[in-house]
Design a protein around this motif. Structure first.
Motif, PDB file in Angstrom:
ATOM      1  N   ILE A 187       0.940  -1.543  -0.167  1.00  0.00           N
ATOM      2  CA  ILE A 187       0.384   0.365  -0.153  1.00  0.00           C
ATOM      3  C   ILE A 187       1.434   1.062  -0.187  1.00  0.00           C
ATOM      4  CG2 ILE A 187      -1.789   0.990   1.317  1.00  0.00           C
ATOM      5  CD1 ILE A 187      -3.049  -1.465   2.566  1.00  0.00           C
ATOM      6  N   ASN A 188       0.834   1.583  -0.910  1.00  0.00           N
ATOM      7  CA  ASN A 188       1.794   3.174  -1.252  1.00  0.00           C
ATOM      8  C   ASN A 188       1.032   4.286  -1.269  1.00  0.00           C
ATOM      9  OD1 ASN A 188       2.725   5.487  -2.519  1.00  0.00           O
ATOM     10  ND2 ASN A 188       3.602   4.875  -4.017  1.00  0.00           N
ATOM     11  N   GLY A 189       1.798   4.865   0.680  1.00  0.00           N
ATOM     12  CA  GLY A 189       1.089   5.703   1.615  1.00  0.00           C
ATOM     13  C   GLY A 189       0.198   7.286   0.948  1.00  0.00           C
ATOM     14  N   TYR A 190       0.956   7.587  -0.742  1.00  0.00           N
ATOM     15  CA  TYR A 190       0.507   8.614  -1.266  1.00  0.00           C
ATOM     16  C   TYR A 190      -0.463   8.176  -2.482  1.00  0.00           C
ATOM     17  CZ  TYR A 190       5.121   8.611  -2.863  1.00  0.00           C
ATOM     18  OH  TYR A 190       6.420   8.469  -3.571  1.00  0.00           O
ATOM     19  N   ASP A 191       0.015   7.412  -3.437  1.00  0.00           N
ATOM     20  CA  ASP A 191      -0.846   6.916  -4.468  1.00  0.00           C
ATOM     21  C   ASP A 191      -1.860   5.475  -4.944  1.00  0.00           C
ATOM     22  OD1 ASP A 191      -0.277   7.770  -7.662  1.00  0.00           O
ATOM     23  OD2 ASP A 191       1.419   6.411  -7.762  1.00  0.00           O
ATOM     24  N   HIS A 192      -1.984   5.080  -3.722  1.00  0.00           N
ATOM     25  CA  HIS A 192      -2.777   3.905  -3.911  1.00  0.00           C
ATOM     26  C   HIS A 192      -4.229   4.700  -4.443  1.00  0.00           C
ATOM     27  CE1 HIS A 192      -4.994   0.654  -2.931  1.00  0.00           C
ATOM     28  NE2 HIS A 192      -4.423  -0.793  -2.868  1.00  0.00           N
ATOM     29  N   PRO A 193      -5.219   4.110  -5.318  1.00  0.00           N
ATOM     30  CA  PRO A 193      -6.268   4.552  -5.313  1.00  0.00           C
ATOM     31  C   PRO A 193      -6.989   4.885  -4.501  1.00  0.00           C
ATOM     32  CG  PRO A 193      -5.706   3.567  -7.439  1.00  0.00           C
ATOM     33  CD  PRO A 193      -4.202   3.116  -6.248  1.00  0.00           C
ATOM     34  N   SER A 194      -7.153   3.653  -3.187  1.00  0.00           N
ATOM     35  CA  SER A 194      -7.862   3.700  -2.423  1.00  0.00           C
ATOM     36  C   SER A 194      -7.737   4.492  -1.435  1.00  0.00           C
ATOM     37  CB  SER A 194      -8.272   2.180  -1.632  1.00  0.00           C
ATOM     38  OG  SER A 194      -8.648   1.055  -1.921  1.00  0.00           O
ATOM     39  N   ILE A 195      -6.103   4.766  -1.191  1.00  0.00           N
ATOM     40  CA  ILE A 195      -5.920   5.977  -0.168  1.00  0.00           C
ATOM     41  C   ILE A 195      -6.562   7.304  -0.709  1.00  0.00           C
ATOM     42  CG2 ILE A 195      -3.620   7.102   0.346  1.00  0.00           C
ATOM     43  CD1 ILE A 195      -3.380   5.049   1.332  1.00  0.00           C
ATOM     44  N   LEU A 196      -6.097   7.650  -1.659  1.00  0.00           N
ATOM     45  CA  LEU A 196      -6.349   8.970  -2.240  1.00  0.00           C
ATOM     46  C   LEU A 196      -8.113   9.064  -2.467  1.00  0.00           C
ATOM     47  CD1 LEU A 196      -3.988   8.711  -3.756  1.00  0.00           C
ATOM     48  CD2 LEU A 196      -5.095   9.474  -5.901  1.00  0.00           C
ATOM     49  N   ALA A 197      -9.053   7.717  -2.106  1.00  0.00           N
ATOM     50  CA  ALA A 197     -10.631   8.276  -1.816  1.00  0.00           C
ATOM     51  C   ALA A 197     -10.753   8.319  -0.623  1.00  0.00           C
ATOM     52  CB  ALA A 197     -10.947   6.906  -2.479  1.00  0.00           C
ATOM     53  N   GLY A 198      -9.590   7.858   0.398  1.00  0.00           N
ATOM     54  CA  GLY A 198     -10.611   8.085   1.951  1.00  0.00           C
ATOM     55  C   GLY A 198      -9.373   9.101   1.540  1.00  0.00           C
ATOM     56  N   GLN A 199      -8.167   9.947   1.871  1.00  0.00           N
ATOM     57  CA  GLN A 199      -8.165  11.139   1.827  1.00  0.00           C
ATOM     58  C   GLN A 199      -9.065  11.905   1.295  1.00  0.00           C
ATOM     59  OE1 GLN A 199      -5.463   9.943   3.351  1.00  0.00           O
ATOM     60  NE2 GLN A 199      -4.058   9.606   3.069  1.00  0.00           N
ATOM     61  N   GLY A 200      -9.576  11.855   0.422  1.00  0.00           N
ATOM     62  CA  GLY A 200     -10.655  12.383  -0.374  1.00  0.00           C
ATOM     63  C   GLY A 200     -11.782  12.872   0.585  1.00  0.00           C
ATOM     64  N   THR A 201     -11.996  12.230   1.949  1.00  0.00           N
ATOM     65  CA  THR A 201     -13.052  12.507   2.603  1.00  0.00           C
ATOM     66  C   THR A 201     -12.936  13.779   3.261  1.00  0.00           C
ATOM     67  OG1 THR A 201     -12.165  11.366   4.677  1.00  0.00           O
ATOM     68  CG2 THR A 201     -13.594   9.947   3.125  1.00  0.00           C
ATOM     69  N   ALA A 202     -11.927  14.033   3.245  1.00  0.00           N
ATOM     70  CA  ALA A 202     -11.820  15.386   3.913  1.00  0.00           C
ATOM     71  C   ALA A 202     -12.526  16.679   3.208  1.00  0.00           C
ATOM     72  CB  ALA A 202     -10.308  16.061   4.391  1.00  0.00           C
ATOM     73  N   GLY A 203     -12.089  16.483   1.633  1.00  0.00           N
ATOM     74  CA  GLY A 203     -12.552  17.599   1.068  1.00  0.00           C
ATOM     75  C   GLY A 203     -14.422  17.585   0.575  1.00  0.00           C
ATOM     76  N   LEU A 204     -14.731  15.658   1.359  1.00  0.00           N
ATOM     77  CA  LEU A 204     -16.839  16.397   1.784  1.00  0.00           C
ATOM     78  C   LEU A 204     -16.845  16.778   2.824  1.00  0.00           C
ATOM     79  CD1 LEU A 204     -17.220  12.914   0.783  1.00  0.00           C
ATOM     80  CD2 LEU A 204     -16.997  14.673  -0.574  1.00  0.00           C
TER      81      LEU A 204
ATOM     82  N   ALA B 109      -4.919  14.969  -4.287  1.00  0.00           N
ATOM     83  CA  ALA B 109      -5.454  14.564  -5.209  1.00  0.00           C
ATOM     84  C   ALA B 109      -6.796  14.234  -4.593  1.00  0.00           C
ATOM     85  CB  ALA B 109      -4.773  13.951  -5.841  1.00  0.00           C
ATOM     86  N   GLY B 110      -7.164  13.898  -3.473  1.00  0.00           N
ATOM     87  CA  GLY B 110      -8.272  13.675  -2.918  1.00  0.00           C
ATOM     88  C   GLY B 110      -9.576  13.889  -2.209  1.00  0.00           C
ATOM     89  N   ILE B 111      -8.662  15.460  -1.926  1.00  0.00           N
ATOM     90  CA  ILE B 111      -9.721  16.337  -1.260  1.00  0.00           C
ATOM     91  C   ILE B 111     -10.016  17.448  -2.637  1.00  0.00           C
ATOM     92  CG2 ILE B 111      -8.741  18.873  -0.470  1.00  0.00           C
ATOM     93  CD1 ILE B 111      -7.758  17.296   1.738  1.00  0.00           C
ATOM     94  N   ALA B 112      -8.959  17.199  -3.602  1.00  0.00           N
ATOM     95  CA  ALA B 112      -9.256  18.462  -4.932  1.00  0.00           C
ATOM     96  C   ALA B 112     -11.314  17.759  -5.704  1.00  0.00           C
ATOM     97  CB  ALA B 112      -8.396  18.415  -6.023  1.00  0.00           C
ATOM     98  N   LEU B 113     -10.351  16.840  -5.627  1.00  0.00           N
ATOM     99  CA  LEU B 113     -11.308  16.072  -6.705  1.00  0.00           C
ATOM    100  C   LEU B 113     -12.654  15.910  -5.878  1.00  0.00           C
ATOM    101  CD1 LEU B 113     -13.009  13.721  -9.125  1.00  0.00           C
ATOM    102  CD2 LEU B 113     -12.068  12.396  -7.162  1.00  0.00           C
ATOM    103  N   ALA B 114     -12.811  15.650  -4.596  1.00  0.00           N
ATOM    104  CA  ALA B 114     -14.298  15.380  -4.190  1.00  0.00           C
ATOM    105  C   ALA B 114     -14.775  16.649  -3.733  1.00  0.00           C
ATOM    106  CB  ALA B 114     -13.853  15.416  -1.909  1.00  0.00           C
ATOM    107  N   ALA B 115     -13.512  18.128  -3.631  1.00  0.00           N
ATOM    108  CA  ALA B 115     -14.098  19.498  -3.474  1.00  0.00           C
ATOM    109  C   ALA B 115     -14.918  19.931  -4.517  1.00  0.00           C
ATOM    110  CB  ALA B 115     -13.734  20.226  -2.674  1.00  0.00           C
ATOM    111  N   LYS B 116     -14.183  19.657  -5.156  1.00  0.00           N
ATOM    112  CA  LYS B 116     -14.516  20.301  -6.800  1.00  0.00           C
ATOM    113  C   LYS B 116     -15.829  19.497  -7.596  1.00  0.00           C
ATOM    114  CE  LYS B 116     -11.137  22.872  -7.971  1.00  0.00           C
ATOM    115  NZ  LYS B 116     -11.074  24.587  -8.881  1.00  0.00           N
ATOM    116  N   SER B 117     -16.072  18.505  -6.976  1.00  0.00           N
ATOM    117  CA  SER B 117     -17.295  17.536  -7.653  1.00  0.00           C
ATOM    118  C   SER B 117     -18.212  18.044  -6.463  1.00  0.00           C
ATOM    119  CB  SER B 117     -17.063  15.950  -7.376  1.00  0.00           C
ATOM    120  OG  SER B 117     -15.992  15.300  -8.055  1.00  0.00           O
TER     121      SER B 117
END
Length: 379
Positions: free
Chosen positions: A115-132, A155-163
């Motif tokens: 599990i890459n700490g900053y590039d695994h797709p699920s990691i990005l999705a998890g960090q995106g919860t902060a954006g929501l 990446a996660g925050i930007a995608l979630a917040a902009k959505s």
């Protein structure tokens, strides 16, 4: 803080997560997405701190075996924390690159998912919860400032917040000592960048993640590079005004504002992500002193005085009348170019503010011929 910056400031305080950083979001979400076979075999990661602790803590809660490979320079405190959380810890590798290779080989040999700490797709999705959460908590937010290293959080925050709110501006901030995302953003592709020692060690990633960059580049509006002295000043401001202890990486977003990188948001609603608070006690002390120096409140200078009874007393009387506190003083009579009847005095002094320090400088330069100042104290 809003009064100080001229913006309506909101802080997303992810340093208050149990293990002290936003990394818990991605770690838990990734572990929850594992299938039963992966949960049985466990997962492996290479990390020098926050990602390792987050995986170890949530792995124990969810019953997933965790192995972390940590480079040799990892602070003992962080190694011991991972062990306390129940992870199998392997301290090996001169740097993160070597540790990652070791972790990948072990994962392949034992069937463990890396599990890459900053590039695994699920990691990005998890960090995106902060954006929501940010958009739901501050619906009319104008900008979100996110510290960036490998790119997973932005990446996660930007995608979630902009959505949810397409008009919100996403700003990435990183240290001048390793501007990997800035260089990649400018080049349009992940670009290797040499890293130097920095207060924001958690952001010192030479090459941004491919998945993270591919996602972030679509949504990040601006990337700024922050000086080290402003990172130290941001840590100081957060301690003094917010009673919050942040690591350098976590304070980089505020540093961007203090440095004046984002004047276009004056009067706007700005959310700053405070991503991590895992700073060593000794390093915190150094950061606070550097912050005081950058703020013009810790002054280092030398002054040449007559070497006679009352010479030093006259100098200290001047500082006392101005309300300046002398923290350290040292006299030199041998290695100086002045005449034999003079003494050079090296001082470390503390003032209430930059203006207060300037008053001392003006008074001493008016009273004495030879006064030399450390540049950081007067810039």
């Amino acid at each position: 803080m809003s009064h100080l910056t001229g913006m309506e400031i909101y802080f997303k305080k992810d340093f208050l997560q149990y293990t002290g950083s936003f990394k818990e979001r991605g770690a838990r979400y990734t572990l929850l997405t594992l299938n039963e076979e992966q949960k049985q075999k466990g997962v492996i990661a290479a990390s020098a701190g926050n990602h390792a602790q987050a995986l170890a803590y949530h792995g124990k809660q969810l019953g997933v075996p965790i192995t972390v490979v940590m480079p040799m320079y990892t602070p003992i405190m962080k190694v011991e924390k991972c062990k306390q959380y129940g992870a199998r810890v392997i301290v090996k590798g001169d740097d993160m690159g070597q540790s990652k290779k070791i972790a990948l080989n072990l994962g392949k040999r034992h069937g463990m998912l890396y599990i890459n700490g900053y590039d695994h797709p699920s990691i990005l999705a998890g960090q995106g919860t902060a954006g929501l959460e940010i958009v739901s908590q501050v619906p009319d937010v104008d900008a979100i400032i996110v510290p960036v290293g490998g790119g997973g959080m932005v990446a996660g925050i930007a995608l979630a917040a902009k959505s949810m709110k397409p008009t919100v501006k996403i700003i990435a901030a990183e240290s001048e000592k390793c501007p990997g995302f800035f260089n990649s953003f400018r080049a349009g592709k992940p670009t290797y960048t040499t890293s130097e020692p920095t207060l924001a060690d958690g952001l010192a990633v030479p090459l941004v993640g491919c998945n993270a960059f591919a996602t972030a580049k679509q949504f990040v509006d601006k990337c700024v590079v922050v000086r080290e002295d402003y990172i130290a000043l941001a840590i100081l401001r957060l301690v003094e005004l917010e009673k919050a202890v942040l690591e350098g990486a976590g304070a980089t977003g505020l540093a961007a504002i203090l440095q004046g990188c984002l004047p276009e948001f004056t009067g706007k609603k700005v959310v700053i992500v405070l991503g991590g608070g895992n700073i060593d006690t000794t390093l915190l002390g150094r950061c606070l002193e550097r912050g005081l120096a950058a703020d013009g409140r810790l002054l280092k200078f030398s002054i040449t005085l007559p070497d006679k009874p009352g010479g030093l007393a006259e100098f200290t009387s001047t500082t006392a009348k101005l309300g300046i506190s002398i923290k350290d003083i040292h006299q030199e009579r041998t290695w100086l170019n002045a005449d034999i009847f003079m003494v050079k005095v090296y001082c470390l002094a503390e003032s209430r503010s930059r203006d207060h320090g300037d008053a001392l400088r003006q008074a001493l330069e008016k009273q004495y011929k030879f006064v030399e100042w450390d540049l950081q104290s007067i810039n």
